[in-house]
Design a protein around this motif. Structure first.
Motif, PDB file in Angstrom:
ATOM      1  N   ILE A 124       0.837  -1.205   0.000  1.00 40.36           N
ATOM      2  CA  ILE A 124       0.000   0.000   0.000  1.00 40.36           C
ATOM      3  C   ILE A 124       0.870   1.253   0.000  1.00 40.36           C
ATOM      4  O   ILE A 124       0.645   2.189  -0.772  1.00 40.36           O
ATOM      5  CB  ILE A 124      -0.938   0.016   1.238  1.00 40.36           C
ATOM      6  N   GLY A 128      -0.637   2.666  -3.001  1.00 39.13           N
ATOM      7  CA  GLY A 128      -2.082   2.549  -2.779  1.00 39.13           C
ATOM      8  C   GLY A 128      -2.696   3.795  -2.181  1.00 39.13           C
ATOM      9  O   GLY A 128      -3.387   3.730  -1.160  1.00 39.13           O
ATOM     10  N   LYS A 181      -6.535  -2.698  -4.959  1.00 37.18           N
ATOM     11  CA  LYS A 181      -6.124  -1.319  -4.687  1.00 37.18           C
ATOM     12  C   LYS A 181      -5.940  -0.549  -5.984  1.00 37.18           C
ATOM     13  O   LYS A 181      -6.308   0.631  -6.081  1.00 37.18           O
ATOM     14  CB  LYS A 181      -4.812  -1.305  -3.884  1.00 37.18           C
ATOM     15  N   HIS A 184      -9.455   0.084  -7.414  1.00 38.54           N
ATOM     16  CA  HIS A 184     -10.173   1.041  -6.564  1.00 38.54           C
ATOM     17  C   HIS A 184      -9.835   2.479  -6.984  1.00 38.54           C
ATOM     18  O   HIS A 184     -10.718   3.292  -7.241  1.00 38.54           O
ATOM     19  CB  HIS A 184      -9.790   0.737  -5.107  1.00 38.54           C
TER      20      HIS A 184
END
Lengths: 253, 237
Positions: A124, A128, A181, A184
């Protein structure tokens, strides 16, 4: 209900573990799986034994902490729920249940059923997110988002980062997590500026963390408690190909 | 732009892209190879003319066997890259899982084909080596003098195929390998689109269907050749 549990016990990361058998004689069908483990632990504590360590937090399927491999299936026999949402009525009286931790090299075991999932945090951290100026909150309708895009983005954003995908994957790949991710943010206007750098960074980090490689088997999507689809992986692949054509190199701290 | 493409081999996803692109070349070859061989059902003249035609491909612009060698070199490169990326990715995945059975019980949700890609791939690779030694070079599976080496105006390969497939164990090996090639294509053709990012919920059923069609055409077509020889439908001349 009377059940027999075969539970993975491991003192710490450097000690070898083993499956140990425990009776669970006072199980109500209305108990959640974690409440059942709480009962077993209470009995262990009363006997002066070390209780079974397992991860849990919200117990309502949104935090992504619970992480049990139940009879070889991540989050147990029911589809689209986490371990904490699983109830004992899904099992038969007298059944033997095997409970193991997530097993993948980037998820080292801390104790018993608890694994370290910080490798996901580092993926992340590699991309992310979106970079936005701080200050007062922007107007909610300032950036129009088409409903189908908002839906696709929301479907991917449902990922709670539990790690079931990587644990269930025969290749130990974290692709469904990373792709969730990527999808998204990639479906939203706010995610476009860093879209291709993001996928390059996240894939490079995922590889560096020691996750395996996706062979499009689909075991991940089958066990995902949030029903993230393989479409997100196709989107990640598409973005990575475009990023490679653009000559974007990974920039990872 | 080009330098970007050349960095694909560095990441796991990039290696998969290499596998998908080379796989696409190999699928094209396998379909064409099957199609060309159906000419054996049209008799020895048609079949031998096909063998000759492959060597004069692009004539008179291209010289004798030139395009054939281009195709061979592209195919060899595709096989090498396909196998290299597969082995690199398998090594990575082995490390990620410890290379062993991870759970006391493992529910397999998805297809047998997806799980057997690497094993089927090894079998197909060994088969290719055998196949070239057998029907291309004629060094295995034939009695002395039985194999007619094409070239120099003589392209009579019709009997080569028939004598080759009259050997029952060899024919069975071909048939079994084709079943595994079928599994490989069943997952591989669909997987190719997924890996290149060309799949989505809209096209998924269509692409799964395409994989089944390619798989069925290649497997049924290829198995029909040894079966036709073993059942005497095709006789040597």
């Amino acid at each position: 209900m009377k059940l027999t549990l075969k539970v993975w016990r491991q003192k710490n990361g450097s000690t070898p573990g083993e499956l140990k058998t425990y009776p669970a004689d006072h199980v109500s069908p209305d108990m959640s799986f974690l409440e059942m483990l709480d009962e077993v632990n209470q009995a262990l504590i009363m006997q002066g034994e070390d209780p079974i360590a397992f991860d849990h937090d919200c117990r309502e399927g949104i935090c992504g902490m619970c992480s049990l491999m139940i009879n070889g299936v991540a989050h147990g026999p029911k589809e689209a729920i986490t371990t904490c949402q699983l109830h004992m009525r899904s099992f038969k009286d007298g059944e033997t249940i095997t409970i193991e931790p997530w097993r993948a090299k980037p998820f080292p075991i801390i104790k018993d059923l608890v694994v370290d999932r910080e490798s996901f945090d580092r993926i992340i951290q590699a991309g992310g997110f979106i970079s936005a100026s701080t200050g007062s909150a922007p107007d909610g309708n300032a950036i129009p988002v088409a409903k189908p895009d908002a839906d696709k983005s929301m479907d991917a954003a449902a990922c709670i980062g539990c790690g079931a995908c990587a644990a269930a994957c025969p290749n130990g790949s974290a692709m469904l997590f990373t792709a969730a991710k990527v999808a998204h943010l990639g479906h939203l206007p706010q995610g476009q500026a860093e879209r291709h750098q993001r996928v390059v960074n996240m894939v490079a980090t995922q590889d560096a963390e020691g996750f395996g490689n996706c062979t499009n088997i689909g075991e991940c999507a089958a066990v995902c408690p949030k029903e993230i689809s393989l479409d997100t992986i196709a989107m990640l692949n598409r973005d990575l190909v475009i990023a490679a054509l653009k000559g974007i190199e990974p920039v990872v701290k | 732009m080009m330098t970007g493409v050349l960095t694909l081999h560095r990441t796991s996803v990039g290696k998969k892209v290499i596998m998908a692109l080379t796989g696409c070349i190999l699928v094209g070859f396998v379909v064409f190879h099957m199609y060309g061989n159906t000419k054996m059902f049209m008799g020895p003249d048609e079949f031998n003319k096909y063998a000759e035609g492959l060597r004069y491909l692009g004539s008179p612009v291209f010289g004798y066997e030139h395009l054939l060698w281009v195709a061979r070199l592209v195919l060899i490169a595709a096989v090498v890259l396909h196998v290299w990326s597969a082995s690199a990715l398998v090594t990575q995945s082995r490390k990620a899982t410890g290379g062993m059975k991870r759970y006391s019980e493992h529910k397999r949700h998805t297809s047998y084909a997806a799980y057997t890609m690497r094993y089927g791939g090894i079998l197909i690779f060994l088969f290719i080596i055998f196949h070239v030694l057998h029907l291309t070079f004629g060094v295995v599976g034939y009695a002395a003098g039985q194999f007619n080496h094409p070239g120099g105006g003589n392209y009579d390969i019709y009997n080569n195929v028939i004598y080759g497939f009259q050997n029952v164990p060899i024919s069975l090996f071909y048939i079994v390998t084709m079943v595994f090639l079928g599994f490989h294509l069943f997952h591989g053709v669909w997987s190719m689109f997924q890996t290149l990012g060309l799949n989505s919920a809209t096209y998924n059923t269509l692409l799964r269907g395409l994989a089944v069609v390619v798989c069925a055409v290649v497997v049924v077509g290829n198995i029909s050749f040894p079966v036709a020889v073993l059942t005497g439908v095709i006789q040597p001349v």
